[in-house]
Design a protein around this motif. Sequence first.
Motif, mmCIF file in Angstrom:
data_model
loop_
_atom_site.group_PDB
_atom_site.id
_atom_site.type_symbol
_atom_site.label_atom_id
_atom_site.label_comp_id
_atom_site.label_asym_id
_atom_site.label_seq_id
_atom_site.Cartn_x
_atom_site.Cartn_y
_atom_site.Cartn_z
ATOM 1 N N HIS A 1 0.693 -1.243 -0.066
ATOM 2 C CA HIS A 1 -0.104 -0.046 -0.163
ATOM 3 C C HIS A 1 0.777 1.196 0.002
ATOM 4 C CE1 HIS A 1 -2.987 -3.015 1.459
ATOM 5 N NE2 HIS A 1 -3.804 -2.302 0.653
ATOM 6 N N GLN B 1 -4.769 -8.757 -8.251
ATOM 7 C CA GLN B 1 -6.027 -8.297 -9.355
ATOM 8 C C GLN B 1 -5.736 -6.963 -9.680
ATOM 9 O OE1 GLN B 1 -9.347 -9.444 -7.184
ATOM 10 N NE2 GLN B 1 -8.926 -11.728 -7.097
ATOM 11 N N SER B 2 -5.589 -5.967 -8.550
ATOM 12 C CA SER B 2 -5.317 -4.753 -8.948
ATOM 13 C C SER B 2 -4.375 -4.242 -10.077
ATOM 14 C CB SER B 2 -5.028 -3.741 -7.549
ATOM 15 O OG SER B 2 -4.955 -2.452 -7.892
ATOM 16 N N LEU B 3 -3.042 -4.940 -9.681
ATOM 17 C CA LEU B 3 -1.990 -4.762 -10.843
ATOM 18 C C LEU B 3 -2.346 -5.233 -12.163
ATOM 19 C CD1 LEU B 3 0.921 -5.771 -8.449
ATOM 20 C CD2 LEU B 3 0.386 -3.397 -9.433
ATOM 21 N N GLN B 4 -2.929 -6.366 -12.053
ATOM 22 C CA GLN B 4 -3.539 -7.042 -13.582
ATOM 23 C C GLN B 4 -4.511 -5.963 -14.000
ATOM 24 O OE1 GLN B 4 -4.669 -10.874 -12.577
ATOM 25 N NE2 GLN B 4 -2.767 -11.574 -12.125
ATOM 26 N N SER B 5 -5.322 -5.606 -13.597
ATOM 27 C CA SER B 5 -6.415 -4.661 -13.863
ATOM 28 C C SER B 5 -5.754 -3.469 -14.617
ATOM 29 C CB SER B 5 -7.330 -4.085 -13.022
ATOM 30 O OG SER B 5 -8.003 -3.281 -13.718
ATOM 31 N N LYS B 6 -4.720 -2.839 -14.094
ATOM 32 C CA LYS B 6 -3.979 -1.445 -14.272
ATOM 33 C C LYS B 6 -3.317 -1.857 -15.596
ATOM 34 C CE LYS B 6 -3.664 0.758 -9.948
ATOM 35 N NZ LYS B 6 -2.978 1.249 -8.926
ATOM 36 N N THR C 1 -4.732 -10.567 0.897
ATOM 37 C CA THR C 1 -3.984 -9.531 0.482
ATOM 38 C C THR C 1 -3.564 -9.573 -0.553
ATOM 39 O OG1 THR C 1 -3.794 -8.789 2.840
ATOM 40 C CG2 THR C 1 -2.513 -7.599 1.522
ATOM 41 N N ALA D 1 2.594 -0.777 -13.865
ATOM 42 C CA ALA D 1 1.871 -2.147 -13.205
ATOM 43 C C ALA D 1 2.529 -3.236 -14.183
ATOM 44 C CB ALA D 1 0.309 -2.026 -13.511
ATOM 45 N N LYS E 1 -5.602 -9.650 -3.656
ATOM 46 C CA LYS E 1 -6.336 -8.501 -4.000
ATOM 47 C C LYS E 1 -5.214 -7.370 -4.752
ATOM 48 C CE LYS E 1 -9.753 -8.369 -0.154
ATOM 49 N NZ LYS E 1 -10.239 -7.537 1.150
ATOM 50 N N ALA E 2 -4.071 -7.586 -4.193
ATOM 51 C CA ALA E 2 -2.766 -6.614 -5.102
ATOM 52 C C ALA E 2 -2.753 -7.245 -6.309
ATOM 53 C CB ALA E 2 -1.631 -6.925 -4.074
#
Length: 319
Positions: A263, A297-302, A291, A310, A294-295
Amino acid sequence: MDQLRIKCPSCGIILEVKNSKNEAVKRITCPNCKKQLAVNFADIPAPKPAVTPQPIAPLYEGETRIQLSEGLNRLPHVPAGLVELRVIRLADGSCKHILRALTPEVRLNSKALLSDDEIVLQRGDRLEIGDKVFSFDKAIPTPPAPPKPQKPETPKPQPKKDSKPLWPWLLLVGIVLITVLTIWHFWPESQPKREVVVIKDSVITRPSDTIPSVKPAKQKTKEPTQPVEKQTNLASMDQYSLELLANKNDVNAQYELGKRLVHSSGSRSIIMGVNWLKKASRSGSSQARQTLNKALQSLQSKAAQGDSTAIYILNSIDN
């Protein structure tokens, strides 16, 4: 002194003509055919001045000098794919230093650069890449150390004032002491006499006419207190202490350190946080696994949206 090689138009012999007097047109006689010739020295181009190459300007990290070279240069302690620094030698001998930003993490003079921006560096420019700071052709002076705190001067002892005489206090203490001794001496004569009876090694006092029963007092025993273990609050610990515990295979410390780094800002910190969460999840920490998912998934989305930072983080994570 100029010199030309000409061919005689009559006989075809090659002649070398020297212009020792710096004449615009020199007249000579051909030694073979004896014909008068006119040689024009005005059309000879002036020699080009020699070009002196200028030195390549350096880059500084604090006060550490980093010497650059012609062509593409890689900055020390900076991952590849973040920035490019190219040095081009011009025709007049000078150099042009071109900076190209590959990610939005690059800042020049506290101003964020866009991807593929190319800037010609000027002396004194400040370059920030993550937590690294560089300066072009000018060293960043180290801030002076804070002055040491001076010890406060001890006050000099002041002379004592004239004290009052002690004999009145001594006289008062003597009177009180005599009074207490007198009361203590005459006080037992006014109390009734008691007999002392020994029963099984216990002493009981009673008046002369009655013998009351006396129960021995019970002594309270103190139970030994057990030490209470101190619980370590990982959330309030600094990053250095967490790293010490995490390197000792403490799963909770690995999870707390990974969550804190994921974070935070900066691609290097996020990469370290993901790797710590992976270690904690392999040791069986369900919180670290949640955790971590979630991290990622967020990086793959970006990354799917074209975020170069990313993509760089996902390529740098340990498999």
